[in-house]
Design a protein around this motif. Structure first.
Motif, short mmCIF file in Angstrom:
data_model
loop_
_atom_site.label_atom_id
_atom_site.label_comp_id
_atom_site.label_asym_id
_atom_site.label_seq_id
_atom_site.Cartn_x
_atom_site.Cartn_y
_atom_site.Cartn_z
N GLY A 124 82.98 -8.59 28.02
CA GLY A 124 82.22 -7.71 28.89
C GLY A 124 81.04 -8.38 29.58
O GLY A 124 80.26 -7.75 30.26
N GLU A 125 80.91 -9.68 29.37
CA GLU A 125 79.81 -10.37 30.04
C GLU A 125 80.24 -10.83 31.43
O GLU A 125 81.41 -10.78 31.78
CB GLU A 125 79.39 -11.60 29.21
CG GLU A 125 78.77 -11.21 27.87
CD GLU A 125 78.70 -12.40 26.92
OE1 GLU A 125 78.60 -13.54 27.39
OE2 GLU A 125 78.77 -12.16 25.70
N ALA A 126 79.25 -11.27 32.20
CA ALA A 126 79.58 -11.85 33.51
C ALA A 126 79.53 -13.36 33.37
O ALA A 126 78.76 -13.89 32.57
CB ALA A 126 78.57 -11.39 34.54
N TRP A 127 80.35 -14.07 34.12
CA TRP A 127 80.30 -15.53 34.11
C TRP A 127 79.86 -15.99 35.50
O TRP A 127 80.66 -16.30 36.37
CB TRP A 127 81.64 -16.13 33.71
CG TRP A 127 81.55 -17.59 33.44
CD1 TRP A 127 81.75 -18.61 34.33
CD2 TRP A 127 81.19 -18.23 32.20
NE1 TRP A 127 81.54 -19.82 33.73
CE2 TRP A 127 81.20 -19.62 32.43
CE3 TRP A 127 80.84 -17.75 30.93
CZ2 TRP A 127 80.89 -20.54 31.42
CZ3 TRP A 127 80.55 -18.67 29.93
CH2 TRP A 127 80.56 -20.04 30.18
N VAL A 128 78.56 -15.94 35.69
CA VAL A 128 77.98 -16.21 37.00
C VAL A 128 76.75 -17.09 36.78
O VAL A 128 75.96 -16.82 35.89
CB VAL A 128 77.50 -14.88 37.64
CG1 VAL A 128 76.90 -15.13 39.00
CG2 VAL A 128 78.64 -13.89 37.76
N PRO A 129 76.59 -18.15 37.59
CA PRO A 129 75.39 -18.97 37.39
C PRO A 129 74.12 -18.21 37.78
O PRO A 129 74.15 -17.32 38.63
CB PRO A 129 75.61 -20.16 38.34
CG PRO A 129 76.64 -19.71 39.31
CD PRO A 129 77.44 -18.65 38.64
N ARG A 130 73.06 -18.57 37.12
CA ARG A 130 71.79 -17.89 37.30
C ARG A 130 71.36 -17.81 38.77
O ARG A 130 70.87 -16.80 39.23
CB ARG A 130 70.74 -18.68 36.51
CG ARG A 130 69.74 -17.83 36.02
CD ARG A 130 68.85 -17.74 34.97
NE ARG A 130 68.21 -16.46 35.19
CZ ARG A 130 68.21 -15.49 34.31
NH1 ARG A 130 68.79 -15.62 33.18
NH2 ARG A 130 67.60 -14.38 34.59
#
Lengths: 150, 227
Positions: A124-130
């Motif tokens: 359920g997390e996002a995999w996106v750079p900060r």
């Protein structure tokens, strides 16, 4: 715990093979299908209902970038989509992220991050750079304002 | 001293003196500060001082929750808001971002992190918990869906295509290639291509996948036409 089911949708045989090589040794991940075209990806998502769909951003042509994802969402609402990109093309990637994907991974980083990204997206997390977050939020503010007006 | 050399002005808006003191101690070395304890003095300070940023306690007296935050933001859009709250949660965080805040965190945040958060926000970036991001993406996708009224528009456009073209569209959306479609309909591949070109033009669609997706969604919306 049941394994995380994954469908690999990519036009390129090499990219699909690379995903397999990375994911197959992982005991908590199970590859349940592959697709070579956008329509095949839709069909696979619908029939196999994978936990995670790896989706090649190169499959999107024209407006399909923003159409394919909503269709997948409707047909398999619980499937989380992780985009695979050639290299970070911000505008494209943002469009896709804003229409239902949960993250993206550049193909050259597959070996290092794919397993982790699959687990994260499945959890359920996002995999996106900060650095992408501010852009997403700006888009969010923009869209919200528009929908309040309209 | 010119403006450029002086530290940016930050307003601390919080009803609790003890909490304000903690915040002050965390950031007073980098920023010029002005403290307020309730909403009307905050509004006055915004107009008079034009601060660069503010630390805003969601529990500020008379603020009125997220709605109040939105009003404060509208009052002076250029002032970046770092919203602090008693117990952060996703729903509130999303609402806060909708209201225009640039940062959202626990009001008992570690002082070093608070200084960092304010620096980030003051710099024009965003400070939110990673957990908020998937919720944000979900919300965006839902908003995007709500805004699309394409199906109804397309519906009327679909009526403009001929029965033969419709047949081709159906085969295409089932995944057939031009060659397979040609074989099925007993025509040449060139004919199929010509038909498709006409369909793209009539529907204002740019490619095969897009067309197939539209057709798929059309069949879906006619299956559940009561919606």
């Amino acid at each position: 715990m049941p394994a995380i089911s994954v469908v690999i949708a990519d036009r390129g045989r090499a990219a699909r093979a690379a995903c397999r090589t990375v994911l197959e040794p992982e005991r908590d991940i199970r590859i349940v299908g592959e697709a070579q075209t956008g329509m095949a990806a839709v069909a696979a998502a619908e029939s196999l209902k994978p936990n995670v769909l790896l989706l090649d951003l190169g499959m999107f042509d024209g407006d399909a970038r923003t159409t394919l994802l909503p269709v997948i969402r409707r047909r398999s609402p619980d499937t989380r989509v992780l985009l695979l990109t050639e290299r970070a093309r911000e505008a494209r990637t943002i469009d896709a992220l804003c229409s239902g994907a949960r993250g993206y991974l550049e193909k050259r980083a597959l070996g290092t991050y794919l397993s982790r990204a699959v687990r994260a997206v499945d959890a359920g997390e996002a995999w996106v750079p900060r650095k992408m977050v501010a852009t997403i939020i700006d888009r969010f503010a923009h869209v919200t304002r528009r929908s309040q007006r309209g | 001293m010119t403006d450029r050399d002086s530290p940016p002005l930050v307003v601390l808006a919080c009803g609790m003196a003890g909490l304000r003191k903690r915040w002050r101690q965390a950031i007073e070395r980098q920023f010029a500060l002005h403290e307020v304890a309730e909403r009307s003095s905050l509004e006055r300070a915004l107009g008079a001082l034009r601060p660069s940023a503010m630390l805003l306690d969601l529990q500020l007296p008379a603020l009125g929750g997220i709605r109040g935050v939105e009003a404060i933001q509208r009052l002076r859009p250029a002032t970046k808001i770092l919203l602090l709250t008693k117990r952060p949660d996703e729903r509130e965080g999303i609402a806060a971002l909708k209201a225009g805040v640039r940062g959202y965190c626990d009001r008992d945040i570690d002082p070093i992190l608070l200084a960092k958060a304010l620096e980030v926000v003051e710099n024009g970036e965003i400070w939110i918990g990673r957990k908020l991001i998937p919720h944000l993406l979900e919300e965006l996708a839902t908003l995007a869906e709500q805004q699309k009224d394409a199906p109804t528009k397309l519906d009327s456009r679909l009526e403009r295509i001929t029965p033969r073209e419709r047949q081709i569209v159906q085969l295409l959306s089932a995944g057939a290639s031009n060659k397979e479609i040609a074989k099925r309909l007993d025509v040449t591949e060139r004919t199929v291509k010509a038909h498709l070109t006409a369909v793209f033009k009539k529907l204002g669609i740019s490619g095969r996948l897009q067309l197939a997706l539209y057709a798929l969604e059309q069949s879906r919306s006619s299956e559940s036409s009561e919606r």
